[in-house]
Design an enzyme around this catalytic site. Sequence first.
Site, PDB file in Angstrom:
ATOM      1  N   ARG A  72       9.686  -6.481 -18.977  1.00  0.00           N
ATOM      2  CA  ARG A  72       8.540  -7.347 -19.211  1.00  0.00           C
ATOM      3  C   ARG A  72       7.769  -6.847 -20.435  1.00  0.00           C
ATOM      4  O   ARG A  72       7.696  -5.652 -20.696  1.00  0.00           O
ATOM      5  CB  ARG A  72       7.607  -7.360 -18.001  1.00  0.00           C
ATOM      6  N   TYR A 200      14.852 -12.212 -20.377  1.00  0.00           N
ATOM      7  CA  TYR A 200      14.881 -11.152 -19.380  1.00  0.00           C
ATOM      8  C   TYR A 200      13.922 -11.356 -18.210  1.00  0.00           C
ATOM      9  O   TYR A 200      12.723 -11.611 -18.421  1.00  0.00           O
ATOM     10  CB  TYR A 200      14.574  -9.794 -20.025  1.00  0.00           C
ATOM     11  N   GLY A 201      14.410 -11.175 -17.020  1.00  0.00           N
ATOM     12  CA  GLY A 201      13.635 -11.011 -15.779  1.00  0.00           C
ATOM     13  C   GLY A 201      12.291 -11.705 -15.764  1.00  0.00           C
ATOM     14  O   GLY A 201      12.172 -12.915 -15.957  1.00  0.00           O
ATOM     15  N   GLY A 202      11.260 -10.900 -15.548  1.00  0.00           N
ATOM     16  CA  GLY A 202       9.909 -11.425 -15.371  1.00  0.00           C
ATOM     17  C   GLY A 202       9.386 -12.234 -16.552  1.00  0.00           C
ATOM     18  O   GLY A 202       8.400 -12.953 -16.418  1.00  0.00           O
ATOM     19  N   LYS A 209       7.014 -13.520 -11.555  1.00  0.00           N
ATOM     20  CA  LYS A 209       5.688 -12.998 -11.858  1.00  0.00           C
ATOM     21  C   LYS A 209       4.771 -14.077 -12.449  1.00  0.00           C
ATOM     22  O   LYS A 209       3.577 -14.129 -12.150  1.00  0.00           O
ATOM     23  CB  LYS A 209       5.784 -11.798 -12.804  1.00  0.00           C
ATOM     24  N   HIS A 229       1.367  -8.475  -5.293  1.00  0.00           N
ATOM     25  CA  HIS A 229       2.593  -7.775  -5.686  1.00  0.00           C
ATOM     26  C   HIS A 229       2.987  -6.817  -4.557  1.00  0.00           C
ATOM     27  O   HIS A 229       2.830  -5.605  -4.684  1.00  0.00           O
ATOM     28  CB  HIS A 229       2.331  -7.016  -6.988  1.00  0.00           C
ATOM     29  N   SER A 251       5.353  -1.702 -10.446  1.00  0.00           N
ATOM     30  CA  SER A 251       6.763  -1.928 -10.712  1.00  0.00           C
ATOM     31  C   SER A 251       7.546  -0.616 -10.737  1.00  0.00           C
ATOM     32  O   SER A 251       7.082   0.377 -11.288  1.00  0.00           O
ATOM     33  CB  SER A 251       6.911  -2.635 -12.057  1.00  0.00           C
ATOM     34  N   ALA A 252       8.724  -0.663 -10.124  1.00  0.00           N
ATOM     35  CA  ALA A 252       9.629   0.489 -10.049  1.00  0.00           C
ATOM     36  C   ALA A 252       8.994   1.700  -9.361  1.00  0.00           C
ATOM     37  O   ALA A 252       9.230   2.838  -9.734  1.00  0.00           O
ATOM     38  CB  ALA A 252      10.173   0.850 -11.435  1.00  0.00           C
ATOM     39  N   CYS A 253       8.174   1.444  -8.355  1.00  0.00           N
ATOM     40  CA  CYS A 253       7.554   2.527  -7.582  1.00  0.00           C
ATOM     41  C   CYS A 253       7.939   2.483  -6.110  1.00  0.00           C
ATOM     42  O   CYS A 253       7.282   3.113  -5.276  1.00  0.00           O
ATOM     43  CB  CYS A 253       6.048   2.495  -7.735  1.00  0.00           C
ATOM     44  N   THR A 256      11.181  -2.201  -3.122  1.00  0.00           N
ATOM     45  CA  THR A 256      12.468  -2.625  -2.555  1.00  0.00           C
ATOM     46  C   THR A 256      12.965  -1.577  -1.573  1.00  0.00           C
ATOM     47  O   THR A 256      13.457  -1.905  -0.486  1.00  0.00           O
ATOM     48  CB  THR A 256      13.493  -2.855  -3.688  1.00  0.00           C
ATOM     49  N   ASN A 257      12.813  -0.315  -1.944  1.00  0.00           N
ATOM     50  CA  ASN A 257      13.285   0.758  -1.070  1.00  0.00           C
ATOM     51  C   ASN A 257      12.539   0.791   0.255  1.00  0.00           C
ATOM     52  O   ASN A 257      13.157   0.923   1.311  1.00  0.00           O
ATOM     53  CB  ASN A 257      13.172   2.107  -1.780  1.00  0.00           C
ATOM     54  N   ASP A 280       8.919  -7.859  -3.097  1.00  0.00           N
ATOM     55  CA  ASP A 280       8.174  -7.831  -4.364  1.00  0.00           C
ATOM     56  C   ASP A 280       6.870  -8.630  -4.328  1.00  0.00           C
ATOM     57  O   ASP A 280       5.887  -8.201  -4.910  1.00  0.00           O
ATOM     58  CB  ASP A 280       9.061  -8.352  -5.500  1.00  0.00           C
ATOM     59  N   ARG A 374      19.087  -4.276 -13.628  1.00  0.00           N
ATOM     60  CA  ARG A 374      18.709  -4.922 -12.358  1.00  0.00           C
ATOM     61  C   ARG A 374      19.876  -5.671 -11.726  1.00  0.00           C
ATOM     62  O   ARG A 374      20.861  -5.978 -12.369  1.00  0.00           O
ATOM     63  CB  ARG A 374      17.579  -5.927 -12.627  1.00  0.00           C
ATOM     64  N   ARG A 405       2.862   6.251  -8.188  1.00  0.00           N
ATOM     65  CA  ARG A 405       3.495   7.521  -8.544  1.00  0.00           C
ATOM     66  C   ARG A 405       2.423   8.451  -9.060  1.00  0.00           C
ATOM     67  O   ARG A 405       1.903   8.239 -10.150  1.00  0.00           O
ATOM     68  CB  ARG A 405       4.478   7.309  -9.701  1.00  0.00           C
ATOM     69  N   GLY A 499      14.235   6.888   3.455  1.00  0.00           N
ATOM     70  CA  GLY A 499      14.218   6.643   4.905  1.00  0.00           C
ATOM     71  C   GLY A 499      13.143   7.451   5.624  1.00  0.00           C
ATOM     72  O   GLY A 499      12.563   6.999   6.621  1.00  0.00           O
ATOM     73  N   ASN A 501      10.266   7.953   4.787  1.00  0.00           N
ATOM     74  CA  ASN A 501       8.938   7.323   4.721  1.00  0.00           C
ATOM     75  C   ASN A 501       8.583   6.643   6.049  1.00  0.00           C
ATOM     76  O   ASN A 501       7.418   6.349   6.317  1.00  0.00           O
ATOM     77  CB  ASN A 501       8.884   6.317   3.565  1.00  0.00           C
TER      78      ASN A 501
END
Length: 589
Positions: A72, A200-202, A209, A229, A251-253, A256-257, A280, A374, A405, A499, A501
């Site tokens: 983005r 690209y993506g977003g 987004k 978000h 983002s990327a923190c 999804t996990n 997301d 991605r 983070r 896991g 978490n």
Amino acid sequence: MANLPDNRALLDWIEECRTLMTPDEVEWVDGSEEQLERLRTRAVQTGEMHRLNPELLPGCYYHRSHPTDVARVEDRTFICTPTREEAGPTNNHMTPDEARAKVLPLYKGCMKGRTMYVIPYSMGPIGSEFSKIGIEVTDSIYVALSMCIMTRAGQAVLDQLGSSGDFVRCLHSKGTLSPEDRYILHFPEEDSIWSINSGYGGNALQGKKCFALRIASVLGRREGWMAEHMLIVGIENPKGETKYICAAFPSACGKTNLAMLIPPELYRKKGYKVWTVGDDIAWLRIGADGRLYATNPENGFFGVAPGTGAKTNPNALAATRKNTIFTNVVRNLKDNTVWWEGLDKNPPEFGEDWLGNPWNGKTATEKGAQPNSRFTAPLSGCPCISDKVDDPAGVPISAIIFGGRRAHTAPLVFESFDWTHGVFVGSALASETTAATQGKIGVVRRDPMAMLPFCGYNMGDYFAHWLTMGDKIKERPKIFHVNWFRQDDEGNYLWPGFGDNMRVLEWVLDRCEGKAEAVDSPVGLLPREQDLNVEGLALKPGALTELLTVDKAVWKEEVKGLREFYAKFDRMPKALKEQLDQLETRLAE
Ligand code: GTP
Ligand code: SPV
Ligand code: MN
């Protein structure tokens, strides 16, 4: 071919787009398998996509975006409102007139020689009173096919729309892909989005987004709901009761996990299960019973590939084994599959990196996959997908979690004192930047509610909207803050994460039910060491103590930074400024 409705507003707008961009052809996307297969074949012929091994990865494709177009672009993203004040201090702003004057010439004739795809799509289950319809026009087959994975798209949406003019107009062209002329523009007053020169993506999949956060946040404020978000996850206990949690991380923190986590064995043995509703974006509304309900407006995952492996996130990995488009990962030429850092310890020797250069994982010194590479995968392919994803009513939310983070500063978990303090905690969220957006990586920046790049209006008003929503919700969810990324002096993560978490989520849910203890700290309520189940964990000696420590000196610095940030806002609610003063007082005691 799609069955076009008798819809003047829609047909006139498509005609306007055609006249402006002069494509050779216009193709309406009805979403039928037959049409999608034709588009995939066309994309393979033009080289935009590559068909992967049909036995190992059935229905999967490989795509590379332009090397300057991999994330983005926040500095080229604008909120276009008549006044700067409406966009607020955290957004780039242009007036609608300025924006049109700048960008219309770029759109002029930009689809010459190309096909213009028209994609009708619904954010949220088609026909639900909470769902919203968008129509995206694009000259990218990759975008068209990705939108058909990420949203509910096609004929059923046109049928639902009927003759209504109530849809978001989403104009996209990959243009020339020139970074200097790349723009992502939002016109909240006209419910329209224009993006050009990115594929690209977003930037290009506008349902995500652009619509489901920036435009939807404006609609939510107007109509009394929220677009956030956030992931949405259900935790089923051994008695078979499922409680739902929303969590906002930048983002990327780790959204999804966390949304797909597999509980540690001791929890699985007891009968705990985890169900993914969304990874997301969450649309949150107050139900008839006065509780807060969440729906996932999307129909697919646009997930970060690097770090996704059988150990860290087997559910995400499983979701990508069928009908998935991979972007900017490594191609394994030997078996026509894909690879990325963190997938497994067996990188291909005969590969091509994300730029298309020969790449041997055994000898390579550079990463093979772009750090923000991605996968675009359907929700239905995820083994732990919740049976509530299509429920128009959504799921009731017990807890809201904010997190980022932070190598130091923030403890593993704390609970806010009440809703207003929770909103303050969200407004104070900060995180180290990641590869999901272009720019420097690893610098701490303030990212309130993980919405800094996604709030479509003045963020001071957005905070006020959070406070107002709290007044209206009957059983307010408790609000927490987590940090999976705290490090020791050598830069090692103190907490195993992923896991494990689950151990933190257990405390969170127990707190919601009044079943767990907590102790006061200046920043919020903390678990004592004995309140977290760490059975079977090999934590380093002292790690848990450090994870649950609030260092007053470090937090005093944090308050300073936060004061500077708050000073940018003319419209900061008084209640939040008071929260900041109170935090400072508590730290001084
Ligand atoms: P967006 O799709 O950009 O919004 O990202 P996201 O918030 O969904 O993040 P995601 O779950 O894809 O995780 C991003 C990166 O963080 C991946 O490389 C993960 O492996 C890593 N990660 C996720 N959870 C944890 C965790 O609990 N601990 C550690 N150390 N890393 C994690
Ligand atoms: C993010 O950056 O938060 C993403 C990916 O989820 S994108 O669709 O590019 O916004
Ligand atoms: Mn995201």
